[in-house]
Design a protein around this motif. Structure first.
Motif, PDB file in Angstrom:
ATOM      1  N   GLU A 287       0.828  -1.205   0.000  1.00 33.91           N
ATOM      2  CA  GLU A 287       0.000   0.000   0.000  1.00 33.91           C
ATOM      3  C   GLU A 287       0.866   1.260   0.000  1.00 33.91           C
ATOM      4  OE1 GLU A 287      -2.427   1.621   3.581  1.00 33.91           O
ATOM      5  OE2 GLU A 287      -3.824   0.346   2.476  1.00 33.91           O
ATOM      6  N   LEU A 288       1.907   1.278   0.840  1.00 36.98           N
ATOM      7  CA  LEU A 288       2.799   2.440   0.904  1.00 36.98           C
ATOM      8  C   LEU A 288       3.583   2.611  -0.391  1.00 36.98           C
ATOM      9  CD1 LEU A 288       4.193   2.101   4.553  1.00 36.98           C
ATOM     10  CD2 LEU A 288       2.568   3.816   3.696  1.00 36.98           C
ATOM     11  N   THR A 289       3.982   1.491  -0.995  1.00 34.72           N
ATOM     12  CA  THR A 289       4.699   1.556  -2.266  1.00 34.72           C
ATOM     13  C   THR A 289       3.816   2.177  -3.345  1.00 34.72           C
ATOM     14  OG1 THR A 289       6.028  -0.397  -1.729  1.00 34.72           O
ATOM     15  CG2 THR A 289       5.879   0.210  -4.043  1.00 34.72           C
ATOM     16  N   ALA A 290       2.555   1.762  -3.371  1.00 33.19           N
ATOM     17  CA  ALA A 290       1.619   2.327  -4.350  1.00 33.19           C
ATOM     18  C   ALA A 290       1.423   3.816  -4.115  1.00 33.19           C
ATOM     19  CB  ALA A 290       0.278   1.592  -4.266  1.00 33.19           C
TER      20      ALA A 290
ATOM     21  N   ASN B  57       2.725   9.448  -5.493  1.00 33.30           N
ATOM     22  CA  ASN B  57       3.338  10.732  -5.150  1.00 33.30           C
ATOM     23  C   ASN B  57       4.409  11.123  -6.167  1.00 33.30           C
ATOM     24  OD1 ASN B  57       1.758  11.029  -2.865  1.00 33.30           O
ATOM     25  ND2 ASN B  57       3.258  10.073  -1.518  1.00 33.30           N
ATOM     26  N   MET B  58       5.162  10.130  -6.643  1.00 29.45           N
ATOM     27  CA  MET B  58       6.179  10.398  -7.656  1.00 29.45           C
ATOM     28  C   MET B  58       5.536  10.909  -8.941  1.00 29.45           C
ATOM     29  SD  MET B  58       8.762   7.147  -7.160  1.00 29.45           S
ATOM     30  CE  MET B  58       9.672   7.566  -8.658  1.00 29.45           C
TER      31      MET B  58
ATOM     32  N   GLU C 159       6.101  14.537 -10.628  1.00 28.87           N
ATOM     33  CA  GLU C 159       6.511  14.657 -12.024  1.00 28.87           C
ATOM     34  C   GLU C 159       5.531  15.517 -12.805  1.00 28.87           C
ATOM     35  OE1 GLU C 159       8.778  13.953 -15.544  1.00 28.87           O
ATOM     36  OE2 GLU C 159       9.169  14.022 -13.390  1.00 28.87           O
ATOM     37  N   ARG C 160       4.263  15.353 -12.519  1.00 23.03           N
ATOM     38  CA  ARG C 160       3.248  16.178 -13.177  1.00 23.03           C
ATOM     39  C   ARG C 160       3.428  17.650 -12.822  1.00 23.03           C
ATOM     40  NH1 ARG C 160      -1.430  14.075 -15.106  1.00 23.03           N
ATOM     41  NH2 ARG C 160      -2.641  15.800 -14.241  1.00 23.03           N
TER      42      ARG C 160
END
Length: 368
Positions: free
Chosen positions: A165-168, A173-174, A178-179
């Motif tokens: 869940e934290l990885t997702a 967030n990345m 980037e956006r």
């Protein structure tokens, strides 16, 4: 039979490498049952509303498989109620299980001696994800050592669920960062060129020399083309990989890759968030995969109906179909698709009948 420490070590190593929730829980459950005194097991995910979903199972007795696992999927029971009331924190023997009892009564010859089970919540810190249940034939109670093993495995699964869940979340967030960077680039580069166009066009108003006027308009044309090219490149970067030209183009290219003929119909103009578009695309991908692998059909149709608040997507094939009450062959893939859509705030329904094809109906929220 592996020792407790060896089994925990093997499960920990397996979980450490897993990044997909469904394959993780199914694999961990299988390892636990295959290398312990437990004979069968099943796992419920329970959402914030207290609704449970059968998310994994292994070596269930026939009585619990009947009717599309109706006794495990429907109604309420002691362990789910205790979980929802936050009264279940450790591995516990369940001496009266309404699910097992109803299955035994309805299918007296199909319970394989399974009459009782143990349960343990899947917990990581302050978060709870669901329940892990195990059982063995002709066993009414499990020893404390067996309960300790069950609790240790549940803790490992809970921790892995939290990690996934934290990885997702970090990946999301990345993407957001980037956006934001691309948005700044869009503002800095294109805004500067538009400002240049504005200055040049304003100056051209007061020019009398035709040569200078022509030169000004040439400059405006050149700068505007460059601005459009720059803006298009940046907007493409803002789209997820594979969706640079929108979901329709991506679906058509994916179907071509599968050598699957598709007909796409669109009614209305749809406007969904990037998160919804990505999730919807993944589900459509999985649907087309299933059609190619399991339906026997080489063609499918996709209809998209855009409303004010929802986008409705219908995916249909004329293949061999299947009995929706006997989804064992397809269950985990369909469960993943349903789960992905539910996380987006949408709905997922499947209608199929042997010999009459399959229809999947999805709704996802549109932008406000």
């Amino acid at each position: 039979m592996k020792s407790k420490l060896q089994l925990l070590k093997d499960i920990a190593e397996f979980l450490n490498e897993e990044t997909d929730r469904s394959t993780m829980i199914q694999g961990a459950l299988k390892m636990l049952i295959d290398h312990s005194e437990f004979d069968t097991g099943w796992l419920f995910f329970i959402n914030e509303e207290g609704q449970h979903e059968l998310s994994a199972h292994y070596r269930l007795p026939p009585s619990l498989q009947k009717g599309g696992h109706e006794h495990l999927c429907g109604g309420k029971c002691w362990c789910v109620n205790k979980y929802n009331n936050k009264e279940l924190r450790t591995a516990t023997n369940i001496f009266v299980c309404s699910r097992l009892e109803k299955a035994r009564i309805d299918y007296p010859e199909g319970n394989n001696g399974i009459t009782h089970h143990a349960t343990v919540p899947l917990i990581s810190g302050d978060e709870s994800f669901g329940l892990l249940n195990v059982a063995s034939p002709h066993r009414e109670e499990f020893s404390q050592d067996e309960l300790d093993l069950l609790e240790s495995v549940a803790f490992q699964i809970g921790s892995t669920l939290k990690r996934i869940e934290l990885t997702a979340q970090e990946q999301e967030n990345m993407i957001i960062r980037e956006r934001q960077r691309l948005a700044r680039d869009l503002h800095d580069s294109v805004n500067q060129m538009l400002f240049s166009i504005g200055i040049t066009s304003h100056a051209a108003k007061n020019m009398q020399d035709k040569t200078k006027i022509r030169s000004a308009f040439d400059s405006i044309e050149h700068t505007s083309k460059h601005a459009m090219k720059e803006m298009k490149a940046l907007i493409w970067q803002l789209k997820p990989i594979g969706l640079e030209n929108g979901i329709i183009d991506a679906v058509e290219k994916y179907a071509e890759l599968l050598d699957l003929e598709i007909e796409i119909q669109i009614d209305g103009f749809y406007d969904v968030s990037d998160q919804v578009e990505i999730g919807l695309y993944r589900v459509v991908q999985e649907s087309l995969n299933n059609i190619r692998k399991h339906s026997g059909a080489n063609a499918a149709s996709i209809r998209m109906d855009a409303g004010q608040k929802v986008l409705r997507v219908t995916i249909e094939d004329g293949g061999r179909g299947f009995d929706t009450l006997e989804q064992k062959k397809f269950g985990y893939g369909l469960s993943n698709m349903r789960e992905r859509i539910h996380k987006l705030g949408g709905t997922f329904k499947i209608k199929s009948q042997t010999g009459k094809g399959t229809r999947i109906i999805i709704t996802v929220p549109s932008k406000e």
